[in-house]
Design a protein around this motif. Sequence first.
Motif, mmCIF file in Angstrom:
data_model
loop_
_atom_site.group_PDB
_atom_site.id
_atom_site.type_symbol
_atom_site.label_atom_id
_atom_site.label_comp_id
_atom_site.label_asym_id
_atom_site.label_seq_id
_atom_site.Cartn_x
_atom_site.Cartn_y
_atom_site.Cartn_z
ATOM 1 N N ASP A 1 1.288 -3.684 -7.314
ATOM 2 C CA ASP A 1 1.555 -3.811 -5.872
ATOM 3 C C ASP A 1 0.861 -2.727 -5.057
ATOM 4 O OD1 ASP A 1 3.079 -6.068 -6.150
ATOM 5 O OD2 ASP A 1 5.014 -5.049 -6.035
ATOM 6 N N TYR A 2 0.066 -1.888 -5.734
ATOM 7 C CA TYR A 2 -0.633 -0.802 -5.041
ATOM 8 C C TYR A 2 -2.149 -0.958 -5.141
ATOM 9 C CZ TYR A 2 3.970 1.429 -4.951
ATOM 10 O OH TYR A 2 5.315 1.703 -4.740
ATOM 11 N N LEU B 1 -2.859 -2.848 -0.321
ATOM 12 C CA LEU B 1 -2.989 -1.739 0.630
ATOM 13 C C LEU B 1 -3.719 -2.168 1.907
ATOM 14 C CD1 LEU B 1 -3.888 1.132 -1.878
ATOM 15 C CD2 LEU B 1 -1.693 0.766 -0.742
ATOM 16 N N THR B 2 -4.792 -2.958 1.743
ATOM 17 C CA THR B 2 -5.501 -3.436 2.937
ATOM 18 C C THR B 2 -4.714 -4.557 3.613
ATOM 19 O OG1 THR B 2 -6.852 -5.031 1.687
ATOM 20 C CG2 THR B 2 -7.745 -2.805 1.960
ATOM 21 N N GLY B 3 -3.964 -5.324 2.822
ATOM 22 C CA GLY B 3 -3.110 -6.365 3.400
ATOM 23 C C GLY B 3 -2.056 -5.779 4.330
ATOM 24 N N ASN C 1 2.630 5.780 7.325
ATOM 25 C CA ASN C 1 2.802 6.252 5.957
ATOM 26 C C ASN C 1 2.588 5.010 5.099
ATOM 27 O OD1 ASN C 1 3.235 8.995 5.684
ATOM 28 N ND2 ASN C 1 5.398 8.856 6.211
ATOM 29 N N GLN C 2 1.550 5.017 4.291
ATOM 30 C CA GLN C 2 1.225 3.813 3.545
ATOM 31 C C GLN C 2 2.223 3.602 2.401
ATOM 32 O OE1 GLN C 2 -3.313 3.184 3.564
ATOM 33 N NE2 GLN C 2 -3.091 5.370 3.889
ATOM 34 N N ARG C 3 2.192 2.428 1.805
ATOM 35 C CA ARG C 3 3.202 2.102 0.782
ATOM 36 C C ARG C 3 3.197 3.152 -0.329
ATOM 37 N NH1 ARG C 3 2.747 -3.508 -1.916
ATOM 38 N NH2 ARG C 3 2.431 -4.281 0.217
ATOM 39 N N GLY C 4 4.403 3.553 -0.729
ATOM 40 C CA GLY C 4 4.556 4.600 -1.734
ATOM 41 C C GLY C 4 4.796 5.979 -1.147
ATOM 42 N N SER D 1 2.829 6.765 -5.043
ATOM 43 C CA SER D 1 1.510 7.213 -4.590
ATOM 44 C C SER D 1 0.520 7.323 -5.750
ATOM 45 C CB SER D 1 1.630 8.551 -3.853
ATOM 46 O OG SER D 1 2.095 9.581 -4.697
ATOM 47 N N ILE D 2 0.997 7.742 -6.924
ATOM 48 C CA ILE D 2 0.099 7.838 -8.090
ATOM 49 C C ILE D 2 -0.314 6.442 -8.564
ATOM 50 C CG2 ILE D 2 -0.016 8.547 -10.517
ATOM 51 C CD1 ILE D 2 1.646 11.000 -9.787
#
Length: 321
Positions: free
Chosen positions: A87-88, A93-95, A72-75, A240-241
């Motif tokens: 931070d999104y 996200l790739t980090g 589950n990705q950040r957010g 997520s948004i």
Amino acid sequence: MTNVINSAFHPINFPKPTLISVNGIALEVFEAGRQNAGKPIVLCHGWPEHAFSWRHQVPALVAAGYQVIVPNQRGYGNSSCPTEVTDYDLEHLTGDLVALLDHYGYQEATFIGHDWGAMVVWGMTLLHPNRVNKVINLSLPYQERGEKPWIEFMEDVLGNDYYFVHFNRQPGIADAVLEENTSQFLRNLYRKNKPLRAPQPGMEMINLAKAKTPLGEPIMNNSELAVFVSAFETSGFTGSINWYRNLDRNWQLLADVDPVIQQPTLMIYGNHDLIPKFERLPEFVPKVEVISLDCGHWIQQELPEETNRAILKWLEQQEAS
């Protein structure tokens, strides 16, 4: 650091989650097929989704000999939801995915992405090409970096009510409406075979959240939908948004990056998806194979068996070549 989370998921063969500390945050990760160590494949969900959107693919990939890693990705879900919008961006996200590979001790992996997850996988391949050996993306093709930042371009072409633009220009408005109507919004969104109708005035996602009657047919049963509803009732939608609120920042981040992806790539479209196909895809992804399935946007959930066959056949061909 890892912490196992007690959580009930359906179907029964979906792995239990673990919290893993990476890149300054915690990711909720679902892993299966540890007996296949050495052949990692990372599945990246889209919006507003969850690792559970890959429930039909995990067992098939494990059976084919892969160690399957589904964050589950950040957010999202029980993963961290930082408060700063920046931070999104793609760098973060790739980090997270780079750090996830490091956690498992892998230099590189095959990445599969759907929707926003595909955007992250394209970005991962551009920013960290030595960490990606093969790419499979669903729904969202490679996005060419034009002369104008993406949100600015969309605003000019699609107007202020287009949801990408609305998320950026009116921050917080949609977030609140979706959170007030989480169950109704997700029920209305996860549909297939919707009847064609003229575009409605207003912002599409807000309209969906407020609509009392869903159109088309559901793509999942109530217990499956409950996993998504429960996750967003916990996390809210702002994290997520915030991915959308970094599109112009991502455009800047990619300014000096070689735009051509050299990895072998499979692009899977849904013939009834509203996201347009990119006819010039081979210019940017010369080793791409393109297939289309007879479905809408939620490809791997609408046609799980066909999606699995396409993915496994292509992976087999890559290993044989």
